[in-house]
Design an enzyme around this catalytic site. Sequence first.
Site, mmCIF file in Angstrom:
data_model
loop_
_atom_site.group_PDB
_atom_site.id
_atom_site.type_symbol
_atom_site.label_atom_id
_atom_site.label_comp_id
_atom_site.label_asym_id
_atom_site.label_seq_id
_atom_site.Cartn_x
_atom_site.Cartn_y
_atom_site.Cartn_z
ATOM 1 N N GLU A 4 3.699 -6.063 7.418
ATOM 2 C CA GLU A 4 2.917 -4.602 8.400
ATOM 3 C C GLU A 4 2.520 -4.267 9.102
ATOM 4 O O GLU A 4 3.515 -3.014 9.931
ATOM 5 C CB GLU A 4 1.455 -4.347 7.884
ATOM 6 C CG GLU A 4 0.775 -4.647 6.288
ATOM 7 C CD GLU A 4 0.914 -5.617 5.492
ATOM 8 O OE1 GLU A 4 2.258 -6.587 5.450
ATOM 9 O OE2 GLU A 4 -0.168 -5.182 4.437
ATOM 10 N N ALA A 15 1.223 -1.346 0.445
ATOM 11 C CA ALA A 15 -0.009 -0.058 -0.153
ATOM 12 C C ALA A 15 0.674 0.749 0.394
ATOM 13 O O ALA A 15 2.416 1.368 0.152
ATOM 14 C CB ALA A 15 -1.070 0.126 1.400
ATOM 15 N N GLU A 48 -0.967 -9.159 -1.110
ATOM 16 C CA GLU A 48 -2.188 -10.014 -1.204
ATOM 17 C C GLU A 48 -2.835 -9.374 -3.022
ATOM 18 O O GLU A 48 -3.736 -10.361 -2.991
ATOM 19 C CB GLU A 48 -3.008 -8.532 -0.420
ATOM 20 C CG GLU A 48 -1.905 -8.915 1.343
ATOM 21 C CD GLU A 48 -3.142 -7.577 2.379
ATOM 22 O OE1 GLU A 48 -2.115 -6.448 1.940
ATOM 23 O OE2 GLU A 48 -3.760 -7.400 3.489
ATOM 24 N N GLY A 62 0.238 -5.197 0.809
ATOM 25 C CA GLY A 62 -0.113 -5.262 -0.387
ATOM 26 C C GLY A 62 -0.152 -5.861 -1.880
ATOM 27 O O GLY A 62 -1.322 -6.647 -2.297
HETATM 28 N N1 3HC Z 1 4.310 3.397 0.441
HETATM 29 C C1 3HC Z 1 4.819 4.538 -0.189
HETATM 30 N N2 3HC Z 1 6.204 4.607 -0.683
HETATM 31 C C2 3HC Z 1 7.044 3.472 -0.214
HETATM 32 C C3 3HC Z 1 6.894 2.612 0.074
HETATM 33 C C4 3HC Z 1 5.236 2.080 0.164
HETATM 34 N N3 3HC Z 1 4.943 1.595 0.739
HETATM 35 N N4 3HC Z 1 7.614 1.736 -0.183
HETATM 36 C C5 3HC Z 1 8.798 2.596 -0.213
HETATM 37 N N5 3HC Z 1 8.269 3.462 -0.690
HETATM 38 C C6 3HC Z 1 9.405 4.912 -1.020
HETATM 39 C C7 3HC Z 1 10.687 5.147 -0.014
HETATM 40 O O1 3HC Z 1 10.314 6.320 0.709
HETATM 41 C C8 3HC Z 1 11.118 5.773 -1.185
HETATM 42 O O2 3HC Z 1 10.965 6.730 -1.244
HETATM 43 P P1 3HC Z 1 12.370 8.337 -2.081
HETATM 44 O O3 3HC Z 1 13.058 7.854 -3.043
HETATM 45 O O4 3HC Z 1 11.246 8.874 -2.181
HETATM 46 O O5 3HC Z 1 13.211 7.913 -0.187
HETATM 47 C C9 3HC Z 1 11.483 5.101 -2.475
HETATM 48 O O6 3HC Z 1 10.140 3.936 -2.731
HETATM 49 C C10 3HC Z 1 12.193 4.224 -2.366
HETATM 50 O O7 3HC Z 1 12.379 3.326 -0.841
HETATM 51 P P2 3HC Z 1 13.697 2.565 -0.316
HETATM 52 O O8 3HC Z 1 14.946 3.114 -0.762
HETATM 53 O O9 3HC Z 1 13.046 1.274 0.461
HETATM 54 O O10 3HC Z 1 14.307 1.255 -1.699
HETATM 55 P P3 3HC Z 1 14.615 0.052 -1.793
HETATM 56 O O11 3HC Z 1 14.997 -0.993 -3.112
HETATM 57 O O12 3HC Z 1 15.969 -0.074 -1.222
HETATM 58 O O13 3HC Z 1 13.445 -1.035 -0.987
HETATM 59 C C11 3HC Z 1 11.700 -1.683 -1.204
HETATM 60 C C12 3HC Z 1 12.791 -1.693 -1.650
HETATM 61 C C13 3HC Z 1 12.646 -3.436 -0.290
HETATM 62 C C14 3HC Z 1 10.214 -2.705 -1.225
HETATM 63 C C15 3HC Z 1 11.464 -1.165 -0.026
HETATM 64 O O14 3HC Z 1 11.052 0.596 -0.021
HETATM 65 C C16 3HC Z 1 10.213 -1.677 1.021
HETATM 66 O O15 3HC Z 1 10.676 -2.497 1.974
HETATM 67 N N6 3HC Z 1 9.136 -0.656 1.327
HETATM 68 C C17 3HC Z 1 8.269 -1.307 1.946
HETATM 69 C C18 3HC Z 1 6.911 -1.989 2.045
HETATM 70 C C19 3HC Z 1 6.307 -2.074 3.326
HETATM 71 O O16 3HC Z 1 6.502 -2.231 4.062
HETATM 72 N N7 3HC Z 1 5.112 -2.663 2.237
HETATM 73 C C20 3HC Z 1 3.776 -2.795 3.251
HETATM 74 C C21 3HC Z 1 3.426 -1.277 2.628
HETATM 75 S S1 3HC Z 1 1.337 -1.698 4.390
HETATM 76 C C22 3HC Z 1 0.817 -2.560 3.357
HETATM 77 O O17 3HC Z 1 0.570 -2.583 2.508
HETATM 78 C C23 3HC Z 1 -1.027 -2.279 3.862
HETATM 79 C C24 3HC Z 1 -1.957 -3.173 3.396
HETATM 80 O O18 3HC Z 1 -1.924 -4.773 3.750
HETATM 81 C C25 3HC Z 1 -3.055 -2.817 3.207
#
Ligand code: 3HC
Length: 686
Positions: free
Chosen positions: A123, A61, A103, A100
Amino acid sequence: MTVSIISENGIAVVTIDNPPVNALSQALRQALVEAVAKLDADAAVKAVVLICAGRTFIAGADVSEFGKPPQPPHLPDVVATIEGARKPWVAAIHGSALGGGLEVALGCAWRVAVASASLGLPEVKLGIIPGAGGTVRLPRLIGPAAAVELVTSGSPVDAKKAEGLGLVDAVIEGDLLAGAIAFANGAAGKTRPEPISSRAVVPVEAGFWEGAEKAVAAKAKREAAPLRALASVRRASETDFASAMAFERETFLDLRGSQQASALRHVFFAERAAPRPPELAGITPRDVRSAAVIGGGTMGAGIAAALRDAGLPVILIERDAAAVERGLANVKAIYDGSVKRGRVTQAIADARMAGVAGSGDYGLLADTDLIIEAVFEDLSVKRAVFEKLSAVCRPDAVLATNTSYLDPDAIGEGIAHPERFLGLHFFSPAHIMKLLEIVPTGTTAPDVLATGFALARLLGKIPVRAGICDGFIGNRILKVTRAQAERLLLSGATPAAVDAAMRAFGLPMGPFEAQDLGGLDIAAFQRKAARERGETPFAPVADRLCALERYGQKTGGGWYDYQPGDRAPKPSDTVAAIIAEAAESRAQRAWDEAGIVDAILLPMVNEATCILEEHVALRAADIDLVKIHGYGFPRWRGGPMHYAEGRGLSEVVAVLDRLAADGLAEPPSDGLRRAAKAGGFSVLAG
Ligand code: 3HC
Ligand code: NAI
């Protein structure tokens, strides 16, 4: 954001392109629903491949939307739409399918992935639980035990492991799109698997949930999300799909607005902003392909291991042959420990060790790109080292000092090409701790500063820029922590009560236990230097303990007593007597946990505010990262500055005013009063 669709020979390919990580923004959710409708209506389409452009599949998400009200279409409905599509969808995964993103993949009829892909539900690391069926579909697909592990740990699995779990149907060798199309063609003729939402959950053994609850609670400590995630998987395993989805969504929405989730989101974005400070935008760092460390003691050995772990060849310079042997033995001990803990295999450890060349000969450094000094904390010893480095190193080689408290400007005086010199302050153990304070001197060139940040990225560390002052950001605040802890002792609290209160707040250790572990002599050395400069550090009890050579665990006693071979702290009569003597004539009071935490934490925030005002730190969030990654501050509290803002800065000022009136803390700084008026620290940030 674009979602493009092309169809050929009965297979439609839906490509998501939403840089940087294909997060599920409202626009993307909408586009996916529309894609399902469009392809359902296309009689020529037999099956659909869902693939992503760029570095990753959908990474989750869009976290930046979490602070705002949810906008339709909601993700659970998007996943249900894909699952219910007339044409079967195949998720083609590269990079990460997280949250997400996974999912959405669970809504597809099949999932294929390249071997390097990882899949997970992270999450809980953001203080929430999956909100679009992750906890409900996963146990139906891979069984409750595997689902509990994935959902409550938040850790991803690689594609091979996912295939073993039944989460992925095929691991694709070679080109993902071609492989996925071939898979879709093969699958199109076969019976479509039953939608995951319609499947039953395999039963668990008696006592499974109670056991899982105990294990998750023990690991999560005071973090709320893991236990809530477990409850959601349990509910999903014990009830029908629709009620389980409702329970999951309710929990998700509840946690999304919680303090812990807000703190963890704050840290998530702070960590991602840290490696790319706006003031260094567009500046190209120098190339670092080889490194050397001067001094193979505690820090030098750890730094050498960190550099080797990142793939750099390392030269370790020591004073003489015997010291070289000791230094190499220190590095080897680190790798032996890593093998014992299962962090690396023996073969990897051997290869890393083989890449460390020990020597006493500075001449070997003539072509080394980066040299980090970690010799004794003594100005003249350090200066002598840099004099030698100035004579042998390339003029563009980056030279760094790992000093804890000395002034890098003074260390660097007389260095040839001073623009290539800076402070790189690692934390012990240097191969583990994530924080790297990067300290520019008055002469450091911007590309050298940028090299510090690039190095942090290479080492997998969190970089924070720190200005020059006694202790930089972290240790300067630590001095206040310790002074406050002693003030508490002199006004009626015991070491055990102070430590217990700070642990209850979420720190892994209280301030006195931590000093006993690290050794009281290091801070004593720093106080001695401060007194020589005419300062008056406050440590009446610690000074007495050091005079008695009670340096902590290593001497069998410090703030506590220790039995030989036992690291458990026992309250000490000797220490109690010293405290009583030092406290004579001071007012005593009964302290509760909340009062102790305020008396330690809020003065730390006050000091941190001065650090911001002086531009020693450029952003409040940087200070949070320093405390979290260098000192074990609980991540789910968001760091001291986030905590203080959440608490309300006006209240912080009021508590500090009361403590100051009783002589128990410094009064709030002008900066803190201004920040309180403005409602946040951003008014002070440089
Ligand atoms: N939402 C918004 N922005 C995100 C994001 C997300 N889920 N994940 C990463 N970004 C953004 C970062 O803020 C960063 O932004 P910037 O360049 O402006 O600083 C950019 O994407 C790149 O991120 P990273 O520097 O972390 O890139 P990497 O290549 O090192 O890693 C990744 C990539 C493994 C995908 C890592 O970004 C990550 O782990 N992201 C989080 C994933 C996450 O937590 N997902 C679950 C979200 S909650 C959800 O999905 C709820 C659902 O169940 C409803
Ligand atoms: P240490 O005493 O364990 O190691 C210092 C090493 O430097 C010794 O092995 C010594 O033989 C070597 N050395 C001394 N003079 C030398 C010279 N002229 N040439 C080559 N080698 C020489 O000390 P430690 O703890 O590793 O500290 C090193 C530096 O790192 C200090 O500046 C310290 O303040 C800083 N630091 C220490 C931290 C800690 O937790 N120990 C944390 C962060 C920084």
